[in-house]
Design a protein around this motif. Sequence first.
Motif, PDB file in Angstrom:
ATOM      1  N   LYS A 277     -11.985  -7.947  -9.788  1.00  0.00           N
ATOM      2  CA  LYS A 277     -12.659  -7.106  -8.801  1.00  0.00           C
ATOM      3  C   LYS A 277     -11.654  -6.231  -8.057  1.00  0.00           C
ATOM      4  CE  LYS A 277     -15.773  -7.296  -4.815  1.00  0.00           C
ATOM      5  NZ  LYS A 277     -16.546  -8.176  -3.902  1.00  0.00           N
ATOM      6  N   THR A 278     -10.526  -6.836  -7.663  1.00  0.00           N
ATOM      7  CA  THR A 278      -9.494  -6.065  -6.968  1.00  0.00           C
ATOM      8  C   THR A 278      -8.893  -5.000  -7.871  1.00  0.00           C
ATOM      9  OG1 THR A 278      -8.959  -7.925  -5.515  1.00  0.00           O
ATOM     10  CG2 THR A 278      -7.272  -6.227  -5.758  1.00  0.00           C
ATOM     11  N   LEU A 279      -8.721  -5.325  -9.152  1.00  0.00           N
ATOM     12  CA  LEU A 279      -8.185  -4.346 -10.101  1.00  0.00           C
ATOM     13  C   LEU A 279      -9.114  -3.142 -10.209  1.00  0.00           C
ATOM     14  CD1 LEU A 279      -6.939  -6.720 -12.950  1.00  0.00           C
ATOM     15  CD2 LEU A 279      -5.511  -5.317 -11.444  1.00  0.00           C
ATOM     16  N   THR A 280     -10.418  -3.394 -10.239  1.00  0.00           N
ATOM     17  CA  THR A 280     -11.396  -2.298 -10.317  1.00  0.00           C
ATOM     18  C   THR A 280     -11.344  -1.433  -9.062  1.00  0.00           C
ATOM     19  OG1 THR A 280     -12.866  -3.638 -11.701  1.00  0.00           O
ATOM     20  CG2 THR A 280     -13.841  -1.743 -10.588  1.00  0.00           C
TER      21      THR A 280
ATOM     22  N   ILE B 278      -7.061   4.713  -6.626  1.00  0.00           N
ATOM     23  CA  ILE B 278      -6.044   5.612  -7.190  1.00  0.00           C
ATOM     24  C   ILE B 278      -6.701   6.893  -7.708  1.00  0.00           C
ATOM     25  CG2 ILE B 278      -4.328   5.890  -9.020  1.00  0.00           C
ATOM     26  CD1 ILE B 278      -3.872   2.852  -8.844  1.00  0.00           C
ATOM     27  N   CYS B 279      -7.824   6.721  -8.413  1.00  0.00           N
ATOM     28  CA  CYS B 279      -8.543   7.898  -8.939  1.00  0.00           C
ATOM     29  C   CYS B 279      -9.002   8.809  -7.814  1.00  0.00           C
ATOM     30  CB  CYS B 279      -9.746   7.443  -9.771  1.00  0.00           C
ATOM     31  SG  CYS B 279      -9.315   6.698 -11.358  1.00  0.00           S
ATOM     32  N   GLU B 280      -9.491   8.208  -6.743  1.00  0.00           N
ATOM     33  CA  GLU B 280      -9.947   8.995  -5.591  1.00  0.00           C
ATOM     34  C   GLU B 280      -8.784   9.729  -4.938  1.00  0.00           C
ATOM     35  OE1 GLU B 280     -11.751   8.235  -1.090  1.00  0.00           O
ATOM     36  OE2 GLU B 280     -11.738   6.600  -2.557  1.00  0.00           O
ATOM     37  N   THR B 281      -7.647   9.064  -4.798  1.00  0.00           N
ATOM     38  CA  THR B 281      -6.484   9.673  -4.150  1.00  0.00           C
ATOM     39  C   THR B 281      -5.919  10.826  -4.971  1.00  0.00           C
ATOM     40  OG1 THR B 281      -5.904   7.555  -3.138  1.00  0.00           O
ATOM     41  CG2 THR B 281      -4.162   9.223  -3.252  1.00  0.00           C
ATOM     42  N   LEU B 282      -5.867  10.645  -6.284  1.00  0.00           N
ATOM     43  CA  LEU B 282      -5.274  11.670  -7.149  1.00  0.00           C
ATOM     44  C   LEU B 282      -6.308  12.682  -7.650  1.00  0.00           C
ATOM     45  CD1 LEU B 282      -2.866   9.478  -9.314  1.00  0.00           C
ATOM     46  CD2 LEU B 282      -2.330  10.817  -7.273  1.00  0.00           C
TER      47      LEU B 282
ATOM     48  N   LEU C 216       0.179  -6.733  -9.652  1.00  0.00           N
ATOM     49  CA  LEU C 216       0.768  -7.960 -10.176  1.00  0.00           C
ATOM     50  C   LEU C 216       0.049  -9.198  -9.645  1.00  0.00           C
ATOM     51  CD1 LEU C 216       4.577  -7.075  -9.974  1.00  0.00           C
ATOM     52  CD2 LEU C 216       3.124  -7.118 -12.005  1.00  0.00           C
ATOM     53  N   LEU C 217      -0.274  -9.179  -8.356  1.00  0.00           N
ATOM     54  CA  LEU C 217      -0.948 -10.325  -7.755  1.00  0.00           C
ATOM     55  C   LEU C 217      -2.352 -10.509  -8.325  1.00  0.00           C
ATOM     56  CD1 LEU C 217      -0.587 -12.543  -5.628  1.00  0.00           C
ATOM     57  CD2 LEU C 217      -1.540 -10.989  -3.928  1.00  0.00           C
ATOM     58  N   SER C 218      -3.054  -9.400  -8.520  1.00  0.00           N
ATOM     59  CA  SER C 218      -4.422  -9.469  -9.053  1.00  0.00           C
ATOM     60  C   SER C 218      -4.424  -9.958 -10.496  1.00  0.00           C
ATOM     61  CB  SER C 218      -5.083  -8.092  -8.969  1.00  0.00           C
ATOM     62  OG  SER C 218      -5.170  -7.665  -7.623  1.00  0.00           O
ATOM     63  N   ARG C 219      -3.464  -9.503 -11.285  1.00  0.00           N
ATOM     64  CA  ARG C 219      -3.369  -9.965 -12.673  1.00  0.00           C
ATOM     65  C   ARG C 219      -3.040 -11.455 -12.744  1.00  0.00           C
ATOM     66  NH1 ARG C 219      -0.035  -6.421 -16.844  1.00  0.00           N
ATOM     67  NH2 ARG C 219      -0.957  -8.041 -18.153  1.00  0.00           N
TER      68      ARG C 219
ATOM     69  N   ASP D  65      -9.011  -1.015 -16.501  1.00  0.00           N
ATOM     70  CA  ASP D  65      -8.311  -1.101 -15.221  1.00  0.00           C
ATOM     71  C   ASP D  65      -6.824  -1.420 -15.383  1.00  0.00           C
ATOM     72  OD1 ASP D  65     -10.799  -0.667 -14.164  1.00  0.00           O
ATOM     73  OD2 ASP D  65     -11.151  -2.764 -13.620  1.00  0.00           O
ATOM     74  N   VAL D  66      -6.518  -2.481 -16.123  1.00  0.00           N
ATOM     75  CA  VAL D  66      -5.124  -2.906 -16.286  1.00  0.00           C
ATOM     76  C   VAL D  66      -4.312  -1.825 -16.969  1.00  0.00           C
ATOM     77  CG1 VAL D  66      -3.599  -4.561 -17.435  1.00  0.00           C
ATOM     78  CG2 VAL D  66      -5.665  -5.375 -16.290  1.00  0.00           C
ATOM     79  N   GLN D  67      -4.851  -1.253 -18.047  1.00  0.00           N
ATOM     80  CA  GLN D  67      -4.132  -0.211 -18.785  1.00  0.00           C
ATOM     81  C   GLN D  67      -3.930   1.032 -17.923  1.00  0.00           C
ATOM     82  OE1 GLN D  67      -6.155   1.046 -22.338  1.00  0.00           O
ATOM     83  NE2 GLN D  67      -4.421   2.271 -23.089  1.00  0.00           N
ATOM     84  N   PHE D  68      -4.950   1.367 -17.133  1.00  0.00           N
ATOM     85  CA  PHE D  68      -4.856   2.547 -16.274  1.00  0.00           C
ATOM     86  C   PHE D  68      -3.771   2.389 -15.225  1.00  0.00           C
ATOM     87  CE2 PHE D  68      -6.045   4.445 -12.178  1.00  0.00           C
ATOM     88  CZ  PHE D  68      -6.054   5.799 -12.519  1.00  0.00           C
TER      89      PHE D  68
END
Length: 241
Positions: free
Chosen positions: A202-205, A211-215, A193-196, A223-226
């Motif tokens: 850059k923070t969104l990316t 998240i991708c790395e963790t999961l 929310l803060l980045s949007r 980025d936003v849609q993901f």
Amino acid sequence: MGKLAINTAQNVNLDYKLIGLGERMVAFLIDGVILVTYMTIMENLVVISEIFDADGWTRRGFLGLFYLPAFFYSVVCHIVFGGQTVGKMIMKIKVVRVDGTPTEWYNFFVRWMLRIIDIWMFFSSIGILSILLSEKKQRVGDAAAGTVVISVKKKHKITSTILEEITDDYQPVFNNVTQLTDKDVRIIKEAFLLSRKNNDFKTLTLLKAKICETLGIESKLYDVQFIDTILKDYNYYTQNM
């Protein structure tokens, strides 16, 4: 309704509701009832206790000694409880610095010392007028100490929680989002929310990559849609467990 905007060290603007005369007076009266009750108990103890069964001057001396905590009640409470007395806790209001920096003991001490002018002189008229006429609703003690009184009542909005609005026919995309914890999702949503809001792409990316790395997943979604999908998927699975 008065507002106080504070810019934090992270360059985030926080808005607070400034508290005027009404709620402050109620808090003051609550504290007054506590103090009167305490002083009455102490007075009765001195009268009925055999320990203080001496001449009148001795009794008055002990009574004055027992009254000292009441005398320092306000300043001690503000220092110990970070800007609140019991009355302020009940009313959910708090003393803070105008510039957003942490309050120190000397800020509360200055406020307390100037109660002589604000409250005890001229039947509190100086304090009342200064609050009513001040842009930031400050009494003389607040102006000198660089403080204001704000509301700390929490505004419950869905955007301030990990909850997401999802439709009944929502179809999840990532079924392994349950590997995340509520704490993880809360951090993700706050950063999202803060980045949007600040257009911080850059923070969104970086957030998507983490998240991708963790999961252990890959996604071609933007980025936003993901991230929005991750939040909705987590809510879908946790609400239907």
